[in-house]
Design a protein around this motif. Structure first.
Motif, PDB file in Angstrom:
ATOM      1  N   PRO A 140       0.837  -1.208   0.000  1.00 45.29           N
ATOM      2  CA  PRO A 140       0.000   0.000   0.000  1.00 45.29           C
ATOM      3  C   PRO A 140       0.867   1.252   0.000  1.00 45.29           C
ATOM      4  N   ASN A 141       0.218   2.361  -0.229  1.00 39.83           N
ATOM      5  CA  ASN A 141       0.921   3.649  -0.235  1.00 39.83           C
ATOM      6  C   ASN A 141       0.900   4.254   1.171  1.00 39.83           C
ATOM      7  N   LYS A 142       1.387   3.493   2.131  1.00 39.98           N
ATOM      8  CA  LYS A 142       1.459   3.932   3.526  1.00 39.98           C
ATOM      9  C   LYS A 142       2.898   3.748   3.995  1.00 39.98           C
ATOM     10  N   TRP A 143       3.652   4.804   3.935  1.00 38.60           N
ATOM     11  CA  TRP A 143       5.079   4.743   4.218  1.00 38.60           C
ATOM     12  C   TRP A 143       5.364   5.202   5.639  1.00 38.60           C
ATOM     13  N   LEU A 144       6.278   4.492   6.282  1.00 41.85           N
ATOM     14  CA  LEU A 144       6.821   4.898   7.574  1.00 41.85           C
ATOM     15  C   LEU A 144       8.240   5.411   7.348  1.00 41.85           C
ATOM     16  N   GLU A 145       8.687   6.307   8.179  1.00 42.60           N
ATOM     17  CA  GLU A 145      10.008   6.890   7.967  1.00 42.60           C
ATOM     18  C   GLU A 145      10.727   7.076   9.294  1.00 42.60           C
ATOM     19  N   PHE A 146      12.038   7.103   9.186  1.00 42.35           N
ATOM     20  CA  PHE A 146      12.906   7.349  10.332  1.00 42.35           C
ATOM     21  C   PHE A 146      14.233   7.884   9.799  1.00 42.35           C
ATOM     22  N   THR A 147      15.035   8.402  10.678  1.00 44.92           N
ATOM     23  CA  THR A 147      16.347   8.941  10.328  1.00 44.92           C
ATOM     24  C   THR A 147      17.405   7.877  10.578  1.00 44.92           C
ATOM     25  N   PHE A 148      18.212   7.661   9.561  1.00 44.50           N
ATOM     26  CA  PHE A 148      19.246   6.623   9.643  1.00 44.50           C
ATOM     27  C   PHE A 148      20.605   7.270   9.436  1.00 44.50           C
ATOM     28  N   GLU A 149      21.575   6.799  10.209  1.00 46.76           N
ATOM     29  CA  GLU A 149      22.935   7.326  10.137  1.00 46.76           C
ATOM     30  C   GLU A 149      23.869   6.241   9.630  1.00 46.76           C
ATOM     31  N   GLY A 150      24.649   6.574   8.597  1.00 45.18           N
ATOM     32  CA  GLY A 150      25.597   5.627   8.038  1.00 45.18           C
ATOM     33  C   GLY A 150      25.143   5.083   6.703  1.00 45.18           C
ATOM     34  N   CYS A 151      25.925   4.140   6.168  1.00 44.90           N
ATOM     35  CA  CYS A 151      25.656   3.547   4.862  1.00 44.90           C
ATOM     36  C   CYS A 151      25.638   2.026   4.902  1.00 44.90           C
ATOM     37  N   SER A 152      25.611   1.421   6.069  1.00 49.80           N
ATOM     38  CA  SER A 152      25.696  -0.028   6.178  1.00 49.80           C
ATOM     39  C   SER A 152      24.344  -0.658   5.892  1.00 49.80           C
ATOM     40  N   ILE A 153      24.318  -1.608   4.972  1.00 54.54           N
ATOM     41  CA  ILE A 153      23.093  -2.335   4.668  1.00 54.54           C
ATOM     42  C   ILE A 153      22.732  -3.286   5.801  1.00 54.54           C
ATOM     43  N   ILE A 154      23.731  -3.813   6.509  1.00 52.19           N
ATOM     44  CA  ILE A 154      23.460  -4.716   7.632  1.00 52.19           C
ATOM     45  C   ILE A 154      22.800  -3.957   8.776  1.00 52.19           C
ATOM     46  N   SER A 155      23.291  -2.766   9.065  1.00 59.32           N
ATOM     47  CA  SER A 155      22.685  -1.962  10.132  1.00 59.32           C
ATOM     48  C   SER A 155      21.280  -1.516   9.757  1.00 59.32           C
ATOM     49  N   LEU A 156      21.054  -1.193   8.491  1.00 57.83           N
ATOM     50  CA  LEU A 156      19.721  -0.774   8.068  1.00 57.83           C
ATOM     51  C   LEU A 156      18.729  -1.925   8.180  1.00 57.83           C
ATOM     52  N   ARG A 157      19.123  -3.121   7.791  1.00 56.24           N
ATOM     53  CA  ARG A 157      18.218  -4.259   7.892  1.00 56.24           C
ATOM     54  C   ARG A 157      17.883  -4.565   9.347  1.00 56.24           C
ATOM     55  N   ALA A 158      18.878  -4.471  10.239  1.00 60.92           N
ATOM     56  CA  ALA A 158      18.610  -4.711  11.658  1.00 60.92           C
ATOM     57  C   ALA A 158      17.696  -3.643  12.240  1.00 60.92           C
ATOM     58  N   ARG A 159      17.847  -2.403  11.795  1.00 55.13           N
ATOM     59  CA  ARG A 159      17.002  -1.321  12.315  1.00 55.13           C
ATOM     60  C   ARG A 159      15.551  -1.499  11.860  1.00 55.13           C
ATOM     61  N   ILE A 160      15.327  -1.855  10.610  1.00 56.05           N
ATOM     62  CA  ILE A 160      13.956  -2.045  10.121  1.00 56.05           C
ATOM     63  C   ILE A 160      13.323  -3.275  10.765  1.00 56.05           C
ATOM     64  N   ALA A 161      14.091  -4.350  10.945  1.00 55.40           N
ATOM     65  CA  ALA A 161      13.552  -5.543  11.613  1.00 55.40           C
ATOM     66  C   ALA A 161      13.171  -5.242  13.052  1.00 55.40           C
ATOM     67  N   ASP A 162      13.929  -4.381  13.706  1.00 61.20           N
ATOM     68  CA  ASP A 162      13.599  -4.008  15.080  1.00 61.20           C
ATOM     69  C   ASP A 162      12.331  -3.168  15.130  1.00 61.20           C
ATOM     70  N   LEU A 163      12.147  -2.270  14.151  1.00 60.20           N
ATOM     71  CA  LEU A 163      10.933  -1.450  14.127  1.00 60.20           C
ATOM     72  C   LEU A 163       9.698  -2.283  13.812  1.00 60.20           C
ATOM     73  N   LEU A 164       9.848  -3.310  12.981  1.00 59.40           N
ATOM     74  CA  LEU A 164       8.711  -4.166  12.641  1.00 59.40           C
ATOM     75  C   LEU A 164       8.467  -5.256  13.664  1.00 59.40           C
ATOM     76  N   GLY A 165       9.431  -5.504  14.543  1.00 60.94           N
ATOM     77  CA  GLY A 165       9.287  -6.557  15.534  1.00 60.94           C
ATOM     78  C   GLY A 165       9.370  -7.940  14.944  1.00 60.94           C
ATOM     79  N   THR A 166      10.122  -8.103  13.869  1.00 58.74           N
ATOM     80  CA  THR A 166      10.285  -9.395  13.201  1.00 58.74           C
ATOM     81  C   THR A 166      11.749  -9.787  13.235  1.00 58.74           C
ATOM     82  N   PRO A 167      12.049 -11.078  13.062  1.00 56.94           N
ATOM     83  CA  PRO A 167      13.458 -11.483  12.981  1.00 56.94           C
ATOM     84  C   PRO A 167      14.096 -10.961  11.702  1.00 56.94           C
ATOM     85  N   LEU A 168      15.349 -11.301  11.514  1.00 56.54           N
ATOM     86  CA  LEU A 168      16.103 -10.769  10.384  1.00 56.54           C
ATOM     87  C   LEU A 168      15.794 -11.466   9.065  1.00 56.54           C
ATOM     88  N   GLY A 169      14.755 -12.266   9.001  1.00 53.18           N
ATOM     89  CA  GLY A 169      14.406 -12.946   7.760  1.00 53.18           C
ATOM     90  C   GLY A 169      13.627 -12.049   6.818  1.00 53.18           C
TER      91      GLY A 169
END
Length: 497
Positions: A416-445
């Motif tokens: 859907p066209n319902k976007w959530l947003e946050f401020t991210f620092e850095g360029c690491s794809i691993i850190s970004l995936r961990a941050r989004i998984a933490d916000l969604l409350g899901t594991p890293l899969g």
């Protein structure tokens, strides 16, 4: 001895040229002639006023611009022969150029142009459509030494001004000058055709064209707007839809077309100096009406499309763009095979040919290398720990901040066209995936995909984030969903059989 007084008092004798006789010899006829105003010769007498005859404009008096359109009836087929060199205006077999050649060196259909009338702001213009390939005669956007080059273009509203022509009749309608906003369609003693002003008397002679109508017996045999079968097959067969390719400059010393790490620029670098994903492009074919297909190249590293950005009126730069509209012609290309299909020319639909490093034709040739696709995602790159200069291919700048907008997709990849947003620092794809998984409350899969425009295809993010501070859109897929199973990744080192 003095003369008698009577002789001094005698009346003056005027010359006969004045029409005046002595007083003693005046007669009735002479007096009536002098009394007539039309015959009085002295300067004080004014001539009679001239008679003004008003003539009504008849139907034979026409405006020169309207009379010049007579050799170009709407829907007819014509040939244009140059007065200066006697050759014919023809469409080249590469679908791009326009030249002047004798009939013995070119096919007949290449010299035939279909006339179409186009009305703009109350004025009537000409559109000349080639009978061989269905492309229109136009002027190139880039200036050269003697003006703009005459080229072939598809008709669309973004560049219709470059296809509008106005004929002018000269030398008692024997010859026609084809103009475009103060510039003239000019032939040359070689085979080039330019659109430029006149500089010398020789240029004036080269701007004269003889319009030869094609007979009614040949007009039905002219094919409609179709694709050239050989060029369409050879050019598009090198780019299957959804495949991964690499573009190597044919004479560039092993340099490849690369996506720059800022996700904006495009560069030419060898394979050893760039990450593998930056040299890989995914094929996205855009099919239009009447079988027309345009090529779009989507970067495998950052998901943005290879296209052009206009810098000024005559200059444009290659860059990475988003696909936000159906008429985004700046990211659409036409591959034209050259050298018997060994190399290709990339022709931009809006801006023209791609000139990477030189104006030589050999520097425009590209080699296409197919990259194998794999359903297994590659290992994610390591997290950068040291800051480096923005713009290099080393580790990413760790302290960059940007806004991340993300949305979760369902099992089929719809979101859907319902976007959530946050401020991210850095360029690491691993850190970004961990941050989004933490916000969604899901594991890293989860799998992160780049959203490059409303019409762009989702690209799995397998490299570190681009080195800029622009907002980035991410679509989140679950690792076990069918949409994730349909994703493909470029394989760097395919297994040897």
């Amino acid at each position: 001895m003095s003369e008698p007084r009577s002789r001094l008092r005698s009346p003056l004798k005027y010359p006969a040229a004045f029409g005046v006789a002595p007083k003693r010899t005046l007669s009735t006829n002479t007096f009536s002639a002098l009394a007539s105003p039309s015959s009085f010769p002295f300067p004080c007498q004014s001539p009679p006023p001239p008679q003004i005859v008003c003539r009504r404009r008849t139907a034979t008096h026409r405006h020169p611009a309207a009379a010049a359109m007579d050799p170009f009836p709407d829907g007819s087929h014509v040939q244009l022969r140059s007065r200066g060199c006697g050759t014919f205006l023809c469409a080249d077999d590469d679908w791009l150029g326009v030249s002047v050649l004798p009939l013995r060196r070119v096919a007949f259909l290449n010299t035939v142009w279909r006339v179409r009338h186009q009305t703009r702001n109350g004025d009537t213009y000409l559109l000349l459509q080639g009978a061989a390939f269905g492309r229109h005669l136009a002027s190139a956007p880039h200036l050269r030494h003697r003006g703009r080059a005459a080229v072939q273009r598809y008709f669309h509203d973004s560049n219709v001004e470059a296809m509008l022509w106005r004929p002018l009749s000269v030398e008692d309608s024997k010859y026609t000058i084809v103009t475009q906003f103060g510039r003239y369609l000019r032939a040359s003693c070689g085979d080039q055709v330019t659109v430029s002003p006149c500089f010398t008397d020789e240029d004036v002679l080269m701007t004269r064209w003889v319009v030869l109508p094609v007979g009614a017996a040949l007009a039905p045999a002219l094919p409609p707007r179709t694709l050239h079968p050989d060029l369409a097959a050879v050019g598009m067969n090198l780019f299957p839809d959804g495949a991964f390719v690499q573009l190597e400059l044919a004479r560039g010393g092993g340099r490849y077309l690369c996506a720059y790490p800022d996700s904006m620029a495009v560069c030419l670098l060898p394979l050893g100096r760039v990450p593998f994903e930056a040299t890989v492009w995914r094929v996205h074919l855009c099919r239009r009406e009447q079988g027309i297909a345009f090529l779009m190249l989507q970067g495998a590293a950052y998901g943005r499309y290879f296209g052009g950005v206009s810098v000024s009126q005559h200059i444009w730069h290659a860059s990475q763009c988003s696909y936000d509209g159906e008429d985004a012609h700046e990211i659409m290309w036409e591959p034209m095979p050259v050298r018997r299909g060994l190399h290709i020319l990339l022709h931009n639909v809006r801006y023209g040919r791609l000139l990477p490093t030189s104006h030589r034709v050999s520097m425009m040739h590209w080699k296409v290398h197919l990259v194998p696709a794999s359903p297994t995602p590659p290992a994610l790159p390591r997290t950068p720990t040291e800051p480096s200069n923005v713009g290099s291919f080393g580790d990413s700048f760790r302290l960059l901040q940007r806004t991340i907008r993300f949305v979760c997709a369902d099992s089929e990849g719809c979101y859907p066209n319902k976007w959530l947003e946050f401020t991210f620092e850095g360029c690491s794809i691993i850190s970004l995936r961990a941050r989004i998984a933490d916000l969604l409350g899901t594991p890293l899969g989860i799998i992160l995909c780049v959203h490059a425009g409303s019409f762009g295809r989702l690209t799995p993010l397998v490299s570190n984030l681009p080195r800029n501070r622009e907002t980035m859109d991410i679509v989140v897929l679950h690792a076990s969903s069918p949409a994730t199973a349909r994703l493909r990744y470029p394989e760097k080192d395919p297994p040897t059989p």
